[in-house]
Scaffold this active site. Structure first.
Site, mmCIF file in Angstrom:
data_model
loop_
_atom_site.group_PDB
_atom_site.id
_atom_site.type_symbol
_atom_site.label_atom_id
_atom_site.label_comp_id
_atom_site.label_asym_id
_atom_site.label_seq_id
_atom_site.Cartn_x
_atom_site.Cartn_y
_atom_site.Cartn_z
ATOM 1 N N PHE A 63 0.800 -1.223 0.000
ATOM 2 C CA PHE A 63 0.000 0.000 0.000
ATOM 3 C C PHE A 63 0.831 1.271 0.000
ATOM 4 O O PHE A 63 0.289 2.375 -0.066
ATOM 5 C CB PHE A 63 -0.990 0.006 1.180
ATOM 6 C CG PHE A 63 -0.369 0.018 2.551
ATOM 7 C CD1 PHE A 63 -0.041 1.209 3.179
ATOM 8 C CD2 PHE A 63 -0.128 -1.179 3.215
ATOM 9 C CE1 PHE A 63 0.513 1.217 4.447
ATOM 10 C CE2 PHE A 63 0.419 -1.180 4.491
ATOM 11 C CZ PHE A 63 0.748 0.031 5.101
ATOM 12 N N HIS A 121 13.778 2.978 -0.906
ATOM 13 C CA HIS A 121 14.405 1.737 -0.445
ATOM 14 C C HIS A 121 13.490 0.884 0.421
ATOM 15 O O HIS A 121 13.941 -0.088 1.021
ATOM 16 C CB HIS A 121 15.683 2.054 0.343
ATOM 17 C CG HIS A 121 16.698 2.812 -0.438
ATOM 18 N ND1 HIS A 121 17.446 2.248 -1.455
ATOM 19 C CD2 HIS A 121 17.088 4.117 -0.366
ATOM 20 C CE1 HIS A 121 18.246 3.159 -1.968
ATOM 21 N NE2 HIS A 121 18.051 4.293 -1.331
ATOM 22 N N ASP A 147 11.169 13.683 12.563
ATOM 23 C CA ASP A 147 10.421 13.740 11.300
ATOM 24 C C ASP A 147 8.928 13.907 11.586
ATOM 25 O O ASP A 147 8.087 13.269 10.949
ATOM 26 C CB ASP A 147 10.670 12.475 10.475
ATOM 27 C CG ASP A 147 10.310 12.655 9.003
ATOM 28 O OD1 ASP A 147 10.289 13.818 8.536
ATOM 29 O OD2 ASP A 147 10.063 11.645 8.322
#
Length: 276
Positions: free
Chosen positions: A68, A73, A190
């Site tokens: 999905f 990578h 992040d």
């Protein structure tokens, strides 16, 4: 890994609702097969981090479903492990990595993500199920969240500015989750709308610890990119930093929710790099 026939033969639990596995196995592209073939070696129990026995997985109980999402990578698959829905993140080392730098970096990220997630026990942080390593593939298995991201939620609302009565509870929820993460000595690095997901009960969860780090061990010279628009000036300039980098990203996240727009990259680039 058991075959799709054994999956369809099951008569109870989530496997009943996972009938698409059989058809998806037949329709997998050659590229997908190159990734998923590493689940067929039948090696039994394996471990992501040798010193963390609690996070071993039993491959005979892992069923891989439809992909999905994917990145440069890594790829994300929906799956089932021990009769529970899971998200399977597969990281593959590049074949054309002549100097081995990228492979070393990806392997380091894998170990770091599993190690940090194994320390975080909170209902509003993505739950680690286990890990798997079979070169050139690394695999991280987390709980599967059926809801959308906060980004998708705002997109459905056409990024219209929302009333504060709705935004304040969401903002406080995220702040509390991050306070817990920081209390465990972890910096996310992040934090953005895409990494805040809803579960089936519409509870928020912080996800994607791929570039997270221990606060005392964060390397300011590391090449882990993060997401430029949400990075602090210290990270861009490779200066020392701490948990406040998450507070900076949280501020931008609030900006998006309140204003209904993403800050212009040109404006933030000038601000971050000190260009007037």
């Amino acid at each position: 890994m058991e075959t799709s026939d054994s999956v369809s033969a099951s008569s109870s639990g989530p496997l009943n609702d996972f009938s698409y596995i059989k058809s998806s196995e037949k329709s997998k592209s050659k590229k997908d097969s190159a990734w998923t073939k590493f689940f067929d070696h039948g090696a039994g129990k394996v471990t992501a981090v040798e010193t963390v026995d609690d996070w071993t997985i039993d491959l005979s109980k892992l069923f891989l479903g439809i992909r999905f999402a994917c990145g440069a990578h890594n790829r994300l698959y929906r799956g089932i492990y021990k009769n529970e829905f899971v998200a399977v993140k597969m990281i593959r080392l590049p074949e054309d990595d002549e100097n081995g730098k990228m492979s070393a970096r990806l392997e380091k990220q894998f170990h770091r993500e599993v190690t940090l997630l194994s320390r975080l026990y909170h209902r509003n942080v993505i739950k680690l199920v286990g890990g798997y390593r079979y070169l050139p593939v690394f695999c991280i298995i987390n709980e599967y969240l059926s809801g959308n991201s906060l980004r998708a939620f705002l997109y459905k609302l056409e990024y219209k500015s929302q009333p504060l009565q709705k935004l304040i509870p969401i903002s406080l929820d995220i702040a509390r989750r991050m306070a817990y993460i920081h209390s465990q000595g972890v910096i996310h690095r992040d934090l953005k709308l895409e990494n805040i997901l809803f579960d089936q009960d519409f509870h928020l969860k912080v996800t994607d610890f791929g570039i997270a780090c221990e606060e005392l061990l964060c390397d300011s010279l590391a090449e882990d990119p993060g997401t430029y628009r949400w990075m602090t000036p210290e990270m861009i300039k490779h200066k020392s930093y701490g948990r406040k980098v998450d507070a900076y990203s949280f501020g931008l996240l609030l900006w998006e929710m309140v204003a209904g727009v993403v800050p212009k990259l040109s404006d933030w680039r000038s601000h971050k790099l000190g260009v007037m």
